[in-house]
Scaffold this motif. Structure first.
Motif, mmCIF file in Angstrom:
data_model
loop_
_atom_site.group_PDB
_atom_site.id
_atom_site.type_symbol
_atom_site.label_atom_id
_atom_site.label_comp_id
_atom_site.label_asym_id
_atom_site.label_seq_id
_atom_site.Cartn_x
_atom_site.Cartn_y
_atom_site.Cartn_z
ATOM 1 N N VAL A 1 0.946 -1.256 -0.022
ATOM 2 C CA VAL A 1 0.105 0.116 0.049
ATOM 3 C C VAL A 1 0.585 1.379 -0.020
ATOM 4 C CG1 VAL A 1 -0.292 -0.206 2.744
ATOM 5 C CG2 VAL A 1 -2.028 1.251 1.074
ATOM 6 N N GLU A 2 0.492 2.265 -0.845
ATOM 7 C CA GLU A 2 1.602 3.493 -0.802
ATOM 8 C C GLU A 2 1.056 4.550 0.156
ATOM 9 O OE1 GLU A 2 1.120 5.042 -4.917
ATOM 10 O OE2 GLU A 2 2.258 3.819 -5.841
ATOM 11 N N VAL A 3 1.912 5.084 0.687
ATOM 12 C CA VAL A 3 1.565 5.834 2.152
ATOM 13 C C VAL A 3 2.589 7.181 1.751
ATOM 14 C CG1 VAL A 3 1.760 6.278 4.563
ATOM 15 C CG2 VAL A 3 0.963 4.069 3.398
ATOM 16 N N VAL B 1 7.144 12.291 0.295
ATOM 17 C CA VAL B 1 7.180 11.449 -0.798
ATOM 18 C C VAL B 1 6.497 10.191 -0.508
ATOM 19 C CG1 VAL B 1 9.704 12.189 -1.170
ATOM 20 C CG2 VAL B 1 9.271 10.150 0.328
ATOM 21 N N THR B 2 6.288 9.428 -1.494
ATOM 22 C CA THR B 2 5.366 8.277 -1.391
ATOM 23 C C THR B 2 6.602 6.885 -1.212
ATOM 24 O OG1 THR B 2 3.713 9.171 -2.863
ATOM 25 C CG2 THR B 2 3.954 6.694 -2.633
ATOM 26 N N ALA B 3 6.163 6.242 -0.290
ATOM 27 C CA ALA B 3 6.852 4.753 -0.084
ATOM 28 C C ALA B 3 5.390 3.753 -0.122
ATOM 29 C CB ALA B 3 7.447 4.725 1.090
ATOM 30 N N SER B 4 6.194 2.689 -0.432
ATOM 31 C CA SER B 4 4.977 1.451 -0.515
ATOM 32 C C SER B 4 5.428 0.668 0.817
ATOM 33 C CB SER B 4 5.247 0.582 -1.742
ATOM 34 O OG SER B 4 4.901 1.259 -2.953
ATOM 35 N N PHE B 5 4.316 0.493 1.655
ATOM 36 C CA PHE B 5 4.594 -0.420 2.849
ATOM 37 C C PHE B 5 4.196 -1.761 2.463
ATOM 38 C CE2 PHE B 5 4.911 3.456 4.885
ATOM 39 C CZ PHE B 5 5.425 3.427 6.190
ATOM 40 N N ILE B 6 5.044 -2.757 2.557
ATOM 41 C CA ILE B 6 4.706 -4.205 2.330
ATOM 42 C C ILE B 6 4.702 -5.094 3.404
ATOM 43 C CG2 ILE B 6 5.403 -6.042 0.610
ATOM 44 C CD1 ILE B 6 6.808 -3.849 -1.150
ATOM 45 N N GLU C 1 18.364 8.751 7.842
ATOM 46 C CA GLU C 1 19.328 8.943 6.826
ATOM 47 C C GLU C 1 19.158 7.586 5.740
ATOM 48 O OE1 GLU C 1 24.249 8.042 6.103
ATOM 49 O OE2 GLU C 1 22.912 6.413 7.325
ATOM 50 N N ALA C 2 18.633 6.426 6.208
ATOM 51 C CA ALA C 2 18.301 5.395 5.169
ATOM 52 C C ALA C 2 17.309 5.866 4.307
ATOM 53 C CB ALA C 2 17.944 3.991 5.835
ATOM 54 N N MET C 3 16.225 6.254 4.876
ATOM 55 C CA MET C 3 14.990 6.793 4.186
ATOM 56 C C MET C 3 15.345 7.768 3.087
ATOM 57 S SD MET C 3 12.036 6.964 7.158
ATOM 58 C CE MET C 3 10.593 7.475 5.992
ATOM 59 N N LEU C 4 16.342 8.881 3.202
ATOM 60 C CA LEU C 4 16.564 9.669 2.427
ATOM 61 C C LEU C 4 17.562 9.072 1.368
ATOM 62 C CD1 LEU C 4 17.816 12.742 4.595
ATOM 63 C CD2 LEU C 4 16.149 12.928 2.541
ATOM 64 N N ARG C 5 18.325 8.116 1.490
ATOM 65 C CA ARG C 5 19.231 7.649 0.408
ATOM 66 C C ARG C 5 18.319 6.741 -0.177
ATOM 67 N NH1 ARG C 5 25.036 6.145 3.566
ATOM 68 N NH2 ARG C 5 25.349 5.614 1.649
ATOM 69 N N LEU C 6 17.475 6.087 0.173
ATOM 70 C CA LEU C 6 16.707 4.851 -0.535
ATOM 71 C C LEU C 6 15.665 5.640 -1.211
ATOM 72 C CD1 LEU C 6 15.900 2.573 2.425
ATOM 73 C CD2 LEU C 6 17.226 2.101 0.527
ATOM 74 N N HIS C 7 15.192 6.937 -1.048
ATOM 75 C CA HIS C 7 14.256 7.711 -1.830
ATOM 76 C C HIS C 7 15.169 8.171 -2.930
ATOM 77 C CE1 HIS C 7 11.709 10.772 -3.295
ATOM 78 N NE2 HIS C 7 12.358 11.677 -3.410
ATOM 79 N N GLU C 8 16.449 8.716 -2.652
ATOM 80 C CA GLU C 8 17.212 9.094 -3.996
ATOM 81 C C GLU C 8 17.592 8.162 -4.799
ATOM 82 O OE1 GLU C 8 20.217 10.839 -1.462
ATOM 83 O OE2 GLU C 8 19.211 12.793 -0.863
ATOM 84 N N GLN C 9 17.891 6.988 -4.370
ATOM 85 C CA GLN C 9 18.616 6.045 -5.159
ATOM 86 C C GLN C 9 17.466 4.823 -5.634
ATOM 87 O OE1 GLN C 9 22.264 4.155 -3.755
ATOM 88 N NE2 GLN C 9 22.482 6.146 -2.424
ATOM 89 N N GLY C 10 16.411 4.722 -4.835
ATOM 90 C CA GLY C 10 15.559 3.386 -5.033
ATOM 91 C C GLY C 10 15.979 2.234 -4.352
ATOM 92 N N GLY C 11 15.126 1.775 -3.519
ATOM 93 C CA GLY C 11 15.590 0.544 -2.587
ATOM 94 C C GLY C 11 14.523 0.129 -1.633
ATOM 95 N N TYR C 12 14.885 -0.717 -0.753
ATOM 96 C CA TYR C 12 14.036 -1.128 0.166
ATOM 97 C C TYR C 12 14.648 -1.119 1.725
ATOM 98 C CZ TYR C 12 12.029 -4.140 -3.604
ATOM 99 O OH TYR C 12 11.232 -4.482 -4.664
ATOM 100 N N LEU C 13 13.775 -0.571 2.597
ATOM 101 C CA LEU C 13 14.161 -0.688 4.025
ATOM 102 C C LEU C 13 13.137 -1.850 4.572
ATOM 103 C CD1 LEU C 13 14.197 2.332 6.419
ATOM 104 C CD2 LEU C 13 12.841 0.248 6.897
#
Length: 226
Positions: free
Chosen positions: A27-29, A39-44, A96-108
């Motif tokens: 779900v996008e949040v 920004v939008t992240a998908s919670f899985i 920090e991780a959320m910023l970097r993942l938004h910039e590069q694309g990825g998973y937390l």
């Protein structure tokens, strides 16, 4: 338009997921980053995780289009992540991780392993022991727990359900790479996080280096970071 949109409840290729572990819901949040951007992240969420805990993943960007996405394994820390406790570096690492993942694309991967797996109440008991002179690992042992009771095999199963067999790991903790590799996830490289040292957490950070060989360059004394 609603701020929340439901996505597919299945992995991209169910045949590739670990038997018994599969995506439950995505779900996008909208989430707020440390720099103030929304920004939008998908919670899985997942079905079938062996320990029965409600671990979940956040997907930023389109990491599924990358051969080797950036991945952060972050163990839950209510005191640091939510309330901004300065006794640890968990909150700053998460932001920090959320910023970097938004910039590069990825998973937390947010793992419900509070207090290195001992739970919130026991972690607060350990804080009391630390106030009497023990370090964070010694306090866990004094309470009858392992120094670090976390099992990252569950993270490997989550990555398999997401069809992510090969990653760049955002971490200073060598145990994460060791456990993921043993569980079948290829870690192509380990990317260091920032060093978030302050007068209230420096002793804690030195214990990470001394006991578990975290890759941190730290000042010798709290006066250096006051």
């Amino acid at each position: 338009m609603s701020a929340v949109a439901f996505l597919s409840t299945e992995p991209a290729s169910a045949a590739d997921a670990q038997p018994g572990v599969r995506v439950r819901t995505a779900v996008e949040v909208p989430v707020v980053l440390a720099d103030g951007r929304t920004v939008t992240a998908s919670f899985i969420t997942f079905h079938g995780l062996a320990d029965g805990r409600e671990h979940f993943a956040l997907r930023f960007g389109k990491p599924q289009e990358q051969a080797t996405p950036l991945v952060r394994l972050h163990s839950e820390c209510l005191t640091g992540d939510v309330f901004g406790s300065a006794r640890c570096d968990c909150g700053p690492q998460l932001r920090e991780a959320m910023l970097r993942l938004h910039e590069q694309g990825g998973y937390l991967l947010y793992l419900r392993q509070e207090g290195r797996g001992i739970g919130l109440f026991a972690k607060l008991d350990a804080y009391r022991l630390q106030d009497s002179g023990l370090d964070t690992y010694e306090a866990n042992r004094m309470l009858g727990f392992d120094e670090d009771a976390r099992d990252y095999g569950v993270a490997a199963r989550m990555l398999e359900a997401l069809n992510v067999p090969r990653i760049k790991l955002l971490s200073n903790n060598p145990d994460k790479r060791t456990q993921l590799s043993a569980a079948g996830i290829e870690v192509s490289t380990q990317v260091p996080t920032g060093v978030f040292a302050g007068p209230d957490n420096l002793r804690y950070l030195h214990a990470k280096v001394r006991h578990r060989q975290h890759t941190l360059e730290l000042p010798a004394s709290a006066s250096s970071v006051a």
